[in-house]
Design a protein around this motif. Structure first.
Motif, short mmCIF file in Angstrom:
data_model
loop_
_atom_site.label_atom_id
_atom_site.label_comp_id
_atom_site.label_asym_id
_atom_site.label_seq_id
_atom_site.Cartn_x
_atom_site.Cartn_y
_atom_site.Cartn_z
N LEU A 108 -15.24 22.28 3.00
CA LEU A 108 -14.29 22.58 4.06
C LEU A 108 -13.09 21.62 4.01
CD1 LEU A 108 -16.66 23.37 7.06
CD2 LEU A 108 -15.33 25.00 5.70
N TYR A 109 -13.36 20.37 3.66
CA TYR A 109 -12.25 19.42 3.49
C TYR A 109 -11.33 19.88 2.35
CZ TYR A 109 -13.51 15.56 6.64
OH TYR A 109 -13.74 14.79 7.75
N ASP A 110 -11.93 20.32 1.23
CA ASP A 110 -11.13 20.79 0.10
C ASP A 110 -10.31 22.02 0.51
OD1 ASP A 110 -12.10 18.80 -1.50
OD2 ASP A 110 -13.59 20.04 -2.52
N ALA A 111 -10.93 22.90 1.29
CA ALA A 111 -10.23 24.10 1.74
C ALA A 111 -9.08 23.72 2.67
CB ALA A 111 -11.20 25.04 2.47
N ASP A 112 -9.31 22.73 3.52
CA ASP A 112 -8.26 22.27 4.44
C ASP A 112 -7.08 21.69 3.67
OD1 ASP A 112 -7.51 21.92 7.23
OD2 ASP A 112 -7.66 19.78 6.86
N ASP A 113 -7.36 20.90 2.63
CA ASP A 113 -6.29 20.35 1.79
C ASP A 113 -5.50 21.46 1.12
OD1 ASP A 113 -7.01 17.79 2.44
OD2 ASP A 113 -8.18 17.43 0.62
N LEU A 114 -6.21 22.48 0.64
CA LEU A 114 -5.56 23.60 -0.04
C LEU A 114 -4.63 24.35 0.91
CD1 LEU A 114 -5.38 25.30 -2.65
CD2 LEU A 114 -7.28 26.67 -1.78
N LEU A 115 -5.08 24.56 2.14
CA LEU A 115 -4.24 25.27 3.11
C LEU A 115 -3.04 24.44 3.52
CD1 LEU A 115 -6.80 27.06 5.47
CD2 LEU A 115 -5.56 27.98 3.52
N ASP A 116 -3.20 23.12 3.58
CA ASP A 116 -2.05 22.26 3.87
C ASP A 116 -1.01 22.37 2.76
OD1 ASP A 116 -3.01 21.39 6.27
OD2 ASP A 116 -3.86 19.52 5.49
N ASP A 117 -1.47 22.45 1.51
CA ASP A 117 -0.56 22.63 0.38
C ASP A 117 0.17 23.97 0.50
OD1 ASP A 117 0.61 22.18 -2.22
OD2 ASP A 117 -0.84 23.60 -3.03
N PHE A 118 -0.57 24.98 0.87
CA PHE A 118 0.01 26.32 1.04
C PHE A 118 1.03 26.31 2.17
CE2 PHE A 118 0.07 30.62 2.79
CZ PHE A 118 0.25 31.38 1.64
N GLY A 159 -4.12 31.80 -5.73
CA GLY A 159 -5.18 32.80 -5.67
C GLY A 159 -6.45 32.31 -6.35
N ARG A 160 -6.29 31.68 -7.51
CA ARG A 160 -7.46 31.16 -8.23
C ARG A 160 -8.16 30.06 -7.44
NH1 ARG A 160 -3.95 31.56 -12.80
NH2 ARG A 160 -3.45 29.33 -12.61
N GLN A 161 -7.38 29.19 -6.83
CA GLN A 161 -7.98 28.08 -6.08
C GLN A 161 -8.69 28.57 -4.83
OE1 GLN A 161 -4.66 25.42 -5.46
NE2 GLN A 161 -4.96 24.41 -7.43
N ILE A 162 -8.09 29.56 -4.16
CA ILE A 162 -8.74 30.12 -2.96
C ILE A 162 -10.04 30.81 -3.36
CG2 ILE A 162 -8.55 31.82 -1.11
CD1 ILE A 162 -5.55 31.23 -1.04
N LYS A 163 -10.02 31.55 -4.47
CA LYS A 163 -11.25 32.22 -4.94
C LYS A 163 -12.33 31.20 -5.28
CE LYS A 163 -9.48 36.61 -6.81
NZ LYS A 163 -8.07 36.55 -6.38
N ALA A 164 -11.92 30.07 -5.87
CA ALA A 164 -12.90 29.03 -6.22
C ALA A 164 -13.53 28.44 -4.96
CB ALA A 164 -12.23 27.94 -7.05
N ILE A 165 -12.71 28.18 -3.94
CA ILE A 165 -13.23 27.67 -2.68
C ILE A 165 -14.17 28.69 -2.05
CG2 ILE A 165 -12.60 27.12 -0.29
CD1 ILE A 165 -11.93 24.82 -2.03
N LYS A 166 -13.76 29.96 -2.07
CA LYS A 166 -14.57 31.01 -1.47
C LYS A 166 -15.92 31.12 -2.18
CE LYS A 166 -14.70 35.98 -0.53
NZ LYS A 166 -15.75 36.31 -1.50
N ALA A 167 -15.91 30.99 -3.53
CA ALA A 167 -17.16 31.07 -4.30
C ALA A 167 -18.10 29.94 -3.89
CB ALA A 167 -16.85 31.00 -5.79
N ARG A 168 -17.55 28.73 -3.70
CA ARG A 168 -18.38 27.60 -3.28
C ARG A 168 -18.95 27.83 -1.87
NH1 ARG A 168 -14.47 22.62 -3.87
NH2 ARG A 168 -16.28 21.47 -3.06
N LEU A 169 -18.11 28.38 -1.00
CA LEU A 169 -18.58 28.66 0.36
C LEU A 169 -19.62 29.77 0.38
CD1 LEU A 169 -15.25 28.39 2.39
CD2 LEU A 169 -17.25 26.93 2.63
N THR A 170 -19.43 30.78 -0.47
CA THR A 170 -20.39 31.87 -0.55
C THR A 170 -21.76 31.35 -1.00
OG1 THR A 170 -18.64 33.47 -1.04
CG2 THR A 170 -20.89 34.11 -1.61
N LEU A 171 -21.74 30.45 -1.99
CA LEU A 171 -22.99 29.86 -2.47
C LEU A 171 -23.67 29.07 -1.36
CD1 LEU A 171 -24.95 29.21 -4.76
CD2 LEU A 171 -23.48 27.28 -5.38
#
Length: 370
Positions: free
Chosen positions: A73-83, A119-131
């Protein structure tokens, strides 16, 4: 506590994901679906976090699961801040849709390439969250509602106030705003100055810094400071303006007509300064309904609006918004030293580590804070 942090992070992510406008993601054609999928995944996981919190007290496995979730979730938060930063930069370029698309495509930060990378980074985060979400099924976690009084969603932004007598790295910004407030001749009696910038840049601190300047205090007959935040309710805002002007909250039983009369009686014919801090409302009609109550001030009156949204800035004022930028490297280092080391001597190793931290903060004062 990892469990409480995980819940708050999940809710904050959902809030951020919901806040992106079509104009912000319009040029990044492959990102919207990815953002929607990420929001759905986080929402699904959030639903079982209350159960996980309680079970983590007795289960090391659940506690470890929450730690892994927190990291993602921290990684996802950083990614959204970049976006958000890139979307904000795109908005500031201005121009019509066609010229903006051409300029962005041929810019050094090619938006087509950026959207593919994002898109690739969001998919990677989503894959980790799905797992992680699939692992939750092994613990038989169930969906439960968090009591409203402890929910992150009910926590409002800390109410800001008018006191701030000094901040690092904003002297030039203060000087520019003082010219707009004290020297600029406007055709309108009440001139509105929007301060716009990313969250954490110090918009509120700058507004407080200017508000408390002695020249400002001597220039205006009446000064008011109101935190608006996410709920743009004209009646509540008017009540808070009256409270700031008089030092007393108006009677809660008063109707809107009575409040309007009180407000006009207080500001009518006076050269006033009003700070409306942290506005999110992007509905023009709602802003106009408030502005109509504020135009009775004397010539030279000023309203400072702080906001993260360029659209809000354009709605509230015809003038060019004052866009707040990150701190310079020198100012960021001065602030970092003041917070981290106070008056102590600094070990050279810590200096190196500190400057590496600064590179990641990008001149955002909030990230440098305690």
């Amino acid at each position: 506590m990892a469990e409480a942090i995980a819940f708050d992070l999940a809710v904050e992510l959902i809030t951020k994901l919901s806040s992106f406008t079509l104009s912000q993601i319009g040029l990044w054609w492959n990102v919207k679906d990815d953002l929607d999928d990420l929001k759905s995944t986080v929402s699904t996981i959030k639903a079982v976090l209350l159960d996980a919190e309680e079970r983590s007290v007795t289960s090391h496995h659940v506690k470890d699961w929450l730690e892994k979730l927190k990291d993602v979730l921290y990684d996802a938060d950083d990614l959204l801040d970049d976006f958000s930063t890139e979307a904000f930069r795109k908005d500031l370029l201005g121009g019509n849709k066609l010229t903006k698309e051409v300029r962005l495509f041929f810019s050094s930060s090619n938006q087509f390439a950026y959207s593919l990378k994002m898109g690739r980074q969001i998919k990677a985060i989503k894959a980790r969250l799905t797992l992680i979400g699939s692992e939750a099924k092994m613990f038989n976690l169930v969906e439960r509602d968090r009591p409203m009084e402890t929910s992150f969603m009910t926590k409002k932004r800390h109410q800001t106030h008018s006191f701030k007598d000094n901040i690092i790295g904003r002297d030039d910004d203060k000087a520019a705003l003082l010219k707009l407030m004290l020297e600029f001749e406007s055709e309108e009696n009440v001139y509105i100055i929007p301060i716009v910038g990313l969250g954490g840049l110090g918009k509120t601190a700058l507004a407080q810094f200017v508000y408390n300047d002695e020249m400002v205090k001597n220039h205006f007959e009446l000064m008011m400071f109101v935190c608006v935040s996410d709920v743009f309710d004209v009646k509540i805002i008017v009540e808070n303006i009256i409270k700031s002007a008089t030092g007393e909250a108006p009677n809660q039983k008063l109707e809107m007509d009575q409040l309007q009369s009180q407000l006009r009686g207080k500001i009518g014919g006076k050269k006033y300064l009003l700070v409306l801090d942290d506005i999110w409302n992007e509905e023009w009609e709602e802003w106009v309904s408030l502005k109509e109550l504020l135009v009775g001030g004397a010539k030279g009156s000023r309203i400072i609006v702080t906001t993260r949204s360029l659209r809000v800035a354009k709605i509230t004022s015809k003038c060019q918004p004052y866009v707040l930028k990150g701190l310079s490297d020198d100012d960021a280092w001065s602030l970092f030293k003041e917070i981290a080391f106070e008056q102590r001597s600094i070990n050279p190793t810590f200096v190196k580590i500190g400057k590496q931290i600064l590179e990641r903060c990008g001149g955002v004062p909030w990230l440098l804070g305690p």
